[in-house]
Design a protein around this motif. Structure first.
Motif, PDB file in Angstrom:
ATOM      1  N   LYS A  22     -28.626 -62.811 -19.682  1.00 50.64           N
ATOM      2  CA  LYS A  22     -27.557 -61.831 -19.525  1.00 50.64           C
ATOM      3  C   LYS A  22     -26.272 -62.517 -19.081  1.00 50.64           C
ATOM      4  O   LYS A  22     -26.283 -63.569 -18.460  1.00 50.64           O
ATOM      5  N   ARG A  23     -25.156 -61.886 -19.423  1.00 51.45           N
ATOM      6  CA  ARG A  23     -23.848 -62.358 -18.978  1.00 51.45           C
ATOM      7  C   ARG A  23     -23.190 -61.242 -18.188  1.00 51.45           C
ATOM      8  O   ARG A  23     -23.140 -60.099 -18.640  1.00 51.45           O
ATOM      9  N   GLU A  24     -22.691 -61.566 -17.005  1.00 52.13           N
ATOM     10  CA  GLU A  24     -22.119 -60.524 -16.147  1.00 52.13           C
ATOM     11  C   GLU A  24     -20.891 -59.890 -16.788  1.00 52.13           C
ATOM     12  O   GLU A  24     -20.100 -60.563 -17.456  1.00 52.13           O
ATOM     13  N   LYS A  25     -20.746 -58.599 -16.566  1.00 53.62           N
ATOM     14  CA  LYS A  25     -19.626 -57.847 -17.117  1.00 53.62           C
ATOM     15  C   LYS A  25     -18.299 -58.455 -16.669  1.00 53.62           C
ATOM     16  O   LYS A  25     -18.049 -58.625 -15.482  1.00 53.62           O
ATOM     17  N   GLY A  26     -17.461 -58.787 -17.638  1.00 50.20           N
ATOM     18  CA  GLY A  26     -16.180 -59.400 -17.317  1.00 50.20           C
ATOM     19  C   GLY A  26     -14.981 -58.523 -17.601  1.00 50.20           C
ATOM     20  O   GLY A  26     -13.857 -58.871 -17.255  1.00 50.20           O
ATOM     21  N   HIS A  27     -15.219 -57.385 -18.243  1.00 51.24           N
ATOM     22  CA  HIS A  27     -14.124 -56.494 -18.604  1.00 51.24           C
ATOM     23  C   HIS A  27     -14.275 -55.137 -17.915  1.00 51.24           C
ATOM     24  O   HIS A  27     -15.387 -54.697 -17.627  1.00 51.24           O
ATOM     25  N   MET A  28     -13.147 -54.485 -17.670  1.00 55.67           N
ATOM     26  CA  MET A  28     -13.136 -53.136 -17.085  1.00 55.67           C
ATOM     27  C   MET A  28     -12.513 -52.173 -18.089  1.00 55.67           C
ATOM     28  O   MET A  28     -11.581 -51.443 -17.781  1.00 55.67           O
ATOM     29  N   VAL A  88     -15.615 -63.183 -12.253  1.00 52.48           N
ATOM     30  CA  VAL A  88     -16.739 -63.385 -13.166  1.00 52.48           C
ATOM     31  C   VAL A  88     -16.662 -64.759 -13.827  1.00 52.48           C
ATOM     32  O   VAL A  88     -17.675 -65.455 -13.966  1.00 52.48           O
ATOM     33  N   LYS A  89     -15.467 -65.156 -14.222  1.00 54.26           N
ATOM     34  CA  LYS A  89     -15.314 -66.440 -14.906  1.00 54.26           C
ATOM     35  C   LYS A  89     -15.492 -67.639 -13.973  1.00 54.26           C
ATOM     36  O   LYS A  89     -15.699 -68.769 -14.443  1.00 54.26           O
ATOM     37  N   SER A  90     -15.408 -67.414 -12.688  1.00 56.36           N
ATOM     38  CA  SER A  90     -15.599 -68.518 -11.736  1.00 56.36           C
ATOM     39  C   SER A  90     -17.075 -68.764 -11.430  1.00 56.36           C
ATOM     40  O   SER A  90     -17.443 -69.850 -10.959  1.00 56.36           O
ATOM     41  N   LEU A  91     -17.932 -67.799 -11.709  1.00 62.53           N
ATOM     42  CA  LEU A  91     -19.346 -67.909 -11.369  1.00 62.53           C
ATOM     43  C   LEU A  91     -20.043 -69.122 -11.999  1.00 62.53           C
ATOM     44  O   LEU A  91     -20.820 -69.807 -11.323  1.00 62.53           O
ATOM     45  N   PRO A  92     -19.816 -69.415 -13.280  1.00 64.60           N
ATOM     46  CA  PRO A  92     -20.517 -70.554 -13.887  1.00 64.60           C
ATOM     47  C   PRO A  92     -20.184 -71.905 -13.247  1.00 64.60           C
ATOM     48  O   PRO A  92     -20.942 -72.864 -13.397  1.00 64.60           O
ATOM     49  N   PHE A  93     -19.070 -71.980 -12.535  1.00 70.14           N
ATOM     50  CA  PHE A  93     -18.666 -73.240 -11.908  1.00 70.14           C
ATOM     51  C   PHE A  93     -19.375 -73.489 -10.575  1.00 70.14           C
ATOM     52  O   PHE A  93     -19.273 -74.576 -10.011  1.00 70.14           O
ATOM     53  N   GLU A 123      -7.268 -67.396 -16.625  1.00 70.66           N
ATOM     54  CA  GLU A 123      -8.226 -66.788 -15.686  1.00 70.66           C
ATOM     55  C   GLU A 123      -9.637 -67.350 -15.832  1.00 70.66           C
ATOM     56  O   GLU A 123     -10.465 -67.194 -14.935  1.00 70.66           O
ATOM     57  N   GLU A 124      -9.900 -68.028 -16.942  1.00 71.67           N
ATOM     58  CA  GLU A 124     -11.239 -68.553 -17.166  1.00 71.67           C
ATOM     59  C   GLU A 124     -11.512 -69.861 -16.430  1.00 71.67           C
ATOM     60  O   GLU A 124     -12.678 -70.238 -16.254  1.00 71.67           O
ATOM     61  N   ILE A 125     -10.458 -70.541 -16.010  1.00 68.63           N
ATOM     62  CA  ILE A 125     -10.677 -71.854 -15.403  1.00 68.63           C
ATOM     63  C   ILE A 125     -10.029 -71.969 -14.009  1.00 68.63           C
ATOM     64  O   ILE A 125      -9.704 -73.063 -13.550  1.00 68.63           O
ATOM     65  N   THR A 126      -9.893 -70.840 -13.311  1.00 65.56           N
ATOM     66  CA  THR A 126      -9.317 -70.883 -11.963  1.00 65.56           C
ATOM     67  C   THR A 126     -10.177 -71.697 -10.998  1.00 65.56           C
ATOM     68  O   THR A 126      -9.676 -72.230 -10.012  1.00 65.56           O
ATOM     69  N   ALA A 127     -11.469 -71.811 -11.291  1.00 71.18           N
ATOM     70  CA  ALA A 127     -12.378 -72.542 -10.405  1.00 71.18           C
ATOM     71  C   ALA A 127     -12.537 -74.009 -10.797  1.00 71.18           C
ATOM     72  O   ALA A 127     -13.296 -74.746 -10.158  1.00 71.18           O
ATOM     73  N   TRP A 128     -11.853 -74.455 -11.828  1.00 77.48           N
ATOM     74  CA  TRP A 128     -12.058 -75.818 -12.332  1.00 77.48           C
ATOM     75  C   TRP A 128     -11.753 -76.895 -11.295  1.00 77.48           C
ATOM     76  O   TRP A 128     -12.549 -77.799 -11.058  1.00 77.48           O
ATOM     77  N   GLU A 129     -10.602 -76.840 -10.682  1.00 82.81           N
ATOM     78  CA  GLU A 129     -10.173 -77.900  -9.768  1.00 82.81           C
ATOM     79  C   GLU A 129     -11.143 -78.105  -8.613  1.00 82.81           C
ATOM     80  O   GLU A 129     -11.363 -79.237  -8.165  1.00 82.81           O
ATOM     81  N   ALA A 130     -11.711 -77.010  -8.112  1.00 78.14           N
ATOM     82  CA  ALA A 130     -12.621 -77.113  -6.966  1.00 78.14           C
ATOM     83  C   ALA A 130     -14.054 -77.422  -7.389  1.00 78.14           C
ATOM     84  O   ALA A 130     -14.921 -77.657  -6.535  1.00 78.14           O
ATOM     85  N   CYS A 131     -14.300 -77.443  -8.682  1.00 86.77           N
ATOM     86  CA  CYS A 131     -15.653 -77.651  -9.197  1.00 86.77           C
ATOM     87  C   CYS A 131     -16.038 -79.134  -9.167  1.00 86.77           C
ATOM     88  O   CYS A 131     -15.196 -80.017  -9.354  1.00 86.77           O
ATOM     89  N   THR A 132     -17.316 -79.393  -8.964  1.00 81.77           N
ATOM     90  CA  THR A 132     -17.840 -80.761  -8.946  1.00 81.77           C
ATOM     91  C   THR A 132     -17.499 -81.518 -10.223  1.00 81.77           C
ATOM     92  O   THR A 132     -17.251 -82.727 -10.198  1.00 81.77           O
ATOM     93  N   LEU A 133     -17.474 -80.830 -11.349  1.00 85.48           N
ATOM     94  CA  LEU A 133     -17.239 -81.477 -12.636  1.00 85.48           C
ATOM     95  C   LEU A 133     -15.899 -82.205 -12.713  1.00 85.48           C
ATOM     96  O   LEU A 133     -15.792 -83.274 -13.327  1.00 85.48           O
ATOM     97  N   SER A 134     -14.873 -81.620 -12.134  1.00 81.53           N
ATOM     98  CA  SER A 134     -13.504 -82.093 -12.362  1.00 81.53           C
ATOM     99  C   SER A 134     -13.296 -83.554 -11.976  1.00 81.53           C
ATOM    100  O   SER A 134     -12.470 -84.246 -12.575  1.00 81.53           O
ATOM    101  N   GLN A 135     -14.046 -84.039 -11.003  1.00 80.19           N
ATOM    102  CA  GLN A 135     -13.834 -85.409 -10.517  1.00 80.19           C
ATOM    103  C   GLN A 135     -14.250 -86.475 -11.534  1.00 80.19           C
ATOM    104  O   GLN A 135     -13.861 -87.638 -11.418  1.00 80.19           O
ATOM    105  N   TYR A 136     -15.040 -86.099 -12.537  1.00 81.26           N
ATOM    106  CA  TYR A 136     -15.545 -87.072 -13.496  1.00 81.26           C
ATOM    107  C   TYR A 136     -14.626 -87.296 -14.689  1.00 81.26           C
ATOM    108  O   TYR A 136     -14.838 -88.232 -15.464  1.00 81.26           O
TER     109      TYR A 136
END
Length: 226
Positions: A22-28, A88-93, A123-136
């Motif tokens: 399942k994918r969490e509801k992202g739209h209202m 919702v878009k920050s959850l996968p990070f 809005e889909e990548i607001t969590a990118w900078e703080a994510c572990t991935l970004s450092q690589y």
């Protein structure tokens, strides 16, 4: 051939929006006054302009949809919709697959340059900078920022220019959305489909490119190419 760089897609390649099928509801859409069918139709119609940064954010897309339907605009509701979308878009990070981290770490250890090309909106990548991935990553390209999206050849060549590598010495890894594997192949890159997050039907939907079932397989391939 000596591989100089690996370029990754983001969604469903490095992170996944799906949990337990399942994918969490992202739209209202109901809250802003639209039924689901109409909303999806209007949302899809604006895909290209969402990816190339024509729309500044999610809220601006909603305003455009409502205006096209001659419907009233409640800015408070739209602000809430914007925040919901970002959440919702920050959850996968929040939880990154350890095998992916291991793969990126090994690429770094081997001196392989690492880049990212993602078709996305702000809005889909607001969590990118703080994510572990970004450092690589040595270079990151988000489509909305550069006004260009996959599979346009320009976005792949832009990544090569930024990393100072030739396309023929680059592996591109993606789940296959947005015809991205074809785009990579067209500029001379070596495309592989990342299938570790995909359902069986999606794996088979793109059957002309070699598939990777685990991130570690990429390391084995690079060692063979070295």
């Amino acid at each position: 051939m000596l591989i100089q760089a690996v370029l990754f897609d983001l969604f469903e390649t490095l992170i996944s929006e799906w949990r337990n099928g399942k994918r969490e509801k992202g739209h209202m859409f109901h809250e802003i006054g639209l039924n689901e069918e109409l909303f999806k139709k209007e949302w899809h119609k604006r895909l290209d302009k969402r990816m190339d940064g024509t729309f500044s954010n999610y809220r601006s897309v909603l305003i455009d949809i409502l205006r096209a339907q001659n419907m009233p605009i409640d800015l408070k509701v739209l602000d809430a919709a914007q925040k919901q979308r970002e959440r919702v878009k920050s959850l996968p990070f929040e939880q990154i697959n350890e095998e992916i981290i291991g793969c990126l770490s090994e690429l770094k250890r081997q001196g392989i340059k690492i880049g990212l090309i993602s078709n996305c909106t702000p809005e889909e990548i607001t969590a990118w900078e703080a994510c572990t991935l970004s450092q690589y990553f040595d270079d990151v390209i988000f489509s909305y920022k550069v006004k260009c999206a996959k599979p346009n050849p320009e976005i792949y060549l832009m990544a090569c220019k930024n990393l100072k590598v030739e396309p023929e010495k680059v592996i591109f890894i993606g789940d296959g959305g947005s015809n991205e594997l074809f785009g990579a192949e067209q500029v001379g890159m070596i495309p592989y489909q990342a299938t570790w997050f995909l359902s069986e039907s999606r794996k088979e939907n793109i059957n002309i490119y070699p598939k990777l079932t685990h991130p570690s397989e990429l390391i084995t391939i690079i060692r063979g190419e070295a």
